[in-house]
Design a protein around this motif. Structure first.
Motif, PDB file in Angstrom:
ATOM      1  N   MET A   1      10.336 -14.838  -2.461  1.00 17.94           N
ATOM      2  CA  MET A   1       9.450 -14.236  -1.780  1.00 17.94           C
ATOM      3  C   MET A   1       9.876 -12.828  -1.492  1.00 17.94           C
ATOM      4  O   MET A   1      10.851 -12.389  -1.354  1.00 17.94           O
ATOM      5  N   VAL A   2       8.515 -12.298  -1.448  1.00 12.70           N
ATOM      6  CA  VAL A   2       8.742 -10.659  -1.329  1.00 12.70           C
ATOM      7  C   VAL A   2       8.054 -10.108  -0.143  1.00 12.70           C
ATOM      8  O   VAL A   2       6.951 -10.723   0.226  1.00 12.70           O
ATOM      9  N   ALA A   3       8.942  -9.576   0.872  1.00 12.96           N
ATOM     10  CA  ALA A   3       8.167  -9.125   2.344  1.00 12.96           C
ATOM     11  C   ALA A   3       8.330  -7.589   2.128  1.00 12.96           C
ATOM     12  O   ALA A   3       9.407  -7.035   1.717  1.00 12.96           O
ATOM     13  N   LEU A   4       7.424  -6.802   2.700  1.00 19.63           N
ATOM     14  CA  LEU A   4       7.032  -5.486   2.468  1.00 19.63           C
ATOM     15  C   LEU A   4       6.559  -4.840   3.764  1.00 19.63           C
ATOM     16  O   LEU A   4       5.733  -5.185   4.083  1.00 19.63           O
ATOM     17  N   VAL A   5       7.361  -3.866   4.192  1.00 23.27           N
ATOM     18  CA  VAL A   5       6.971  -2.971   5.377  1.00 23.27           C
ATOM     19  C   VAL A   5       6.766  -1.729   5.022  1.00 23.27           C
ATOM     20  O   VAL A   5       7.076  -0.948   4.332  1.00 23.27           O
ATOM     21  N   GLY A   6       5.492  -1.314   5.515  1.00 23.78           N
ATOM     22  CA  GLY A   6       4.688  -0.132   4.869  1.00 23.78           C
ATOM     23  C   GLY A   6       3.793   0.341   5.878  1.00 23.78           C
ATOM     24  O   GLY A   6       3.158  -0.371   6.916  1.00 23.78           O
TER      25      GLY A   6
END
Length: 83
Positions: A1-6
């Motif tokens: 699972m990939v979580a990204l904060v941007g």
């Protein structure tokens, strides 16, 4: 699972491909539209609170499913089906 904060224009494509995308309320419009979660107070520590709430929610859902499955397979308990 990939979580990204941007929070910027250059993050929008990566936010779209992440399993969970997180942005801040002060982010660019495209980042806000693409994000799954928007942190309203622009504080990264709020992400830890959100993760704790999600973990507890998942635990409650699993417990509920377990109880329902046990009721379904128990000869002493009848589940009523409603439409």
């Amino acid at each position: 699972m990939v979580a990204l904060v941007g929070d910027g224009l250059n993050d929008a494509a990566a936010l779209a491909y992440a399993d969970v995308s997180i942005s801040f309320a002060s982010a660019s419009d495209i980042a806000l539209d693409t994000a799954d979660v928007v942190i309203m107070d622009d504080n990264l520590l709020t992400l830890l609170d959100a993760a704790a709430i999600a973990k507890e929610t998942r635990s409650l859902i699993r417990k509920t499913i377990s109880v329902l499955l046990n009721c379904y397979h128990s000869p002493n308990i009848r589940l009523y089906h409603w439409h």
